[in-house]
Design a protein around this motif. Structure first.
Motif, mmCIF file in Angstrom:
data_model
loop_
_atom_site.group_PDB
_atom_site.id
_atom_site.type_symbol
_atom_site.label_atom_id
_atom_site.label_comp_id
_atom_site.label_asym_id
_atom_site.label_seq_id
_atom_site.Cartn_x
_atom_site.Cartn_y
_atom_site.Cartn_z
ATOM 1 N N GLY A 129 0.835 -1.198 0.000
ATOM 2 C CA GLY A 129 0.000 0.000 0.000
ATOM 3 C C GLY A 129 0.867 1.243 0.000
ATOM 4 O O GLY A 129 2.063 1.203 -0.268
ATOM 5 N N LYS A 130 0.253 2.367 0.321
ATOM 6 C CA LYS A 130 0.986 3.632 0.393
ATOM 7 C C LYS A 130 1.527 3.803 1.807
ATOM 8 O O LYS A 130 0.772 3.777 2.769
ATOM 9 N N TRP A 131 2.838 3.946 1.886
ATOM 10 C CA TRP A 131 3.489 4.212 3.166
ATOM 11 C C TRP A 131 3.803 5.704 3.231
ATOM 12 O O TRP A 131 4.399 6.258 2.312
ATOM 13 N N ARG A 132 3.430 6.320 4.315
ATOM 14 C CA ARG A 132 3.889 7.682 4.606
ATOM 15 C C ARG A 132 4.962 7.513 5.677
ATOM 16 O O ARG A 132 4.673 7.136 6.804
ATOM 17 N N ILE A 133 6.199 7.759 5.291
ATOM 18 C CA ILE A 133 7.354 7.568 6.176
ATOM 19 C C ILE A 133 7.805 8.928 6.678
ATOM 20 O O ILE A 133 8.145 9.808 5.885
ATOM 21 N N GLU A 134 7.829 9.078 7.982
ATOM 22 C CA GLU A 134 8.270 10.331 8.606
ATOM 23 C C GLU A 134 9.557 10.060 9.382
ATOM 24 O O GLU A 134 9.585 9.209 10.267
ATOM 25 N N LEU A 135 10.601 10.789 9.048
ATOM 26 C CA LEU A 135 11.908 10.632 9.690
ATOM 27 C C LEU A 135 12.275 11.922 10.419
ATOM 28 O O LEU A 135 12.327 12.991 9.803
ATOM 29 N N THR A 136 12.526 11.808 11.716
ATOM 30 C CA THR A 136 12.896 12.962 12.532
ATOM 31 C C THR A 136 14.201 12.647 13.264
ATOM 32 O O THR A 136 14.209 11.843 14.197
ATOM 33 N N GLY A 145 15.769 17.459 14.882
ATOM 34 C CA GLY A 145 14.423 17.985 15.069
ATOM 35 C C GLY A 145 13.674 18.327 13.796
ATOM 36 O O GLY A 145 12.475 18.566 13.836
ATOM 37 N N HIS A 146 14.342 18.357 12.669
ATOM 38 C CA HIS A 146 13.656 18.607 11.396
ATOM 39 C C HIS A 146 12.953 17.314 10.967
ATOM 40 O O HIS A 146 13.285 16.233 11.450
ATOM 41 N N THR A 147 12.006 17.420 10.051
ATOM 42 C CA THR A 147 11.236 16.237 9.646
ATOM 43 C C THR A 147 11.194 16.112 8.130
ATOM 44 O O THR A 147 10.869 17.077 7.432
ATOM 45 N N TRP A 148 11.523 14.913 7.647
ATOM 46 C CA TRP A 148 11.416 14.550 6.244
ATOM 47 C C TRP A 148 10.257 13.573 6.124
ATOM 48 O O TRP A 148 10.178 12.605 6.888
#
Length: 159
Positions: A43-50, A61-64
């Motif tokens: 499926g669609k993964w929304r990956i958030e890296l902090t 502390g920034h987020t991609w």
């Protein structure tokens, strides 16, 4: 009291037969039992890296955020996508994200990734799968772009 030798032989014969039948049944079950059901992570993964650490520290502390389309393959999954946000805003330019082939083992996903920012960079996701929350993975990441390490959160939609 005299022990009947043929009675003992019969009991030993019956015991040996029962043990043989049980052993054969267990061996047969191992061959025909259904495979363990594998969670569908496609499926669609929304990956958030902090990042919690980086060199230099200005990235902490920034987020991609990346949207990645994950598909099944013969022995697991793989995915491709792109960066969609940086600190809540659209990124400057197109940054391709590739999730290398991976598997779910012991409720863990360990997957390599590549990101093309101004150059190709690579990293690793280490995520925990919870069958009670099949649309979310949580864990950590490491990324060779500025030696970032930190929190990884994945939301899965669109099975």
């Amino acid at each position: 009291m005299e022990v009947n030798k043929s009675s003992i032989a019969k009991k030993l014969g019956i015991t040996a037969t029962v043990v043989s039948l049980l052993g054969g049944s267990l061996a047969l079950w191992e061959k025909v039992k259904p495979d363990e059901e594998i969670a569908d992570l496609s499926g669609k993964w929304r990956i958030e890296l902090t990042p919690e650490t980086s060199e230099p520290t200005k990235w902490v502390g920034h987020t991609w955020v990346f949207d990645v389309h994950v598909t099944p393959q013969e022995n697991g999954f793989k995915g491709t996508g792109e960066q969609v946000l940086y600190d809540g805003k659209p990124p400057n330019g197109f940054n391709k994200f590739v999730l290398e082939p991976f598997q779910l083992k012991n409720d863990q996903v360990v997957a390599s990734f590549k990101v093309n920012i101004s150059r190709e960079t690579s990293g690793m996701l280490r995520l925990k799968y919870d069958p009670e929350k099949p649309h979310a993975l949580n864990g950590s990441f490491s990324w060779d772009a500025a030696n970032k390490e930190g929190v990884a959160i994945v939301e899965i939609s669109g099975h």
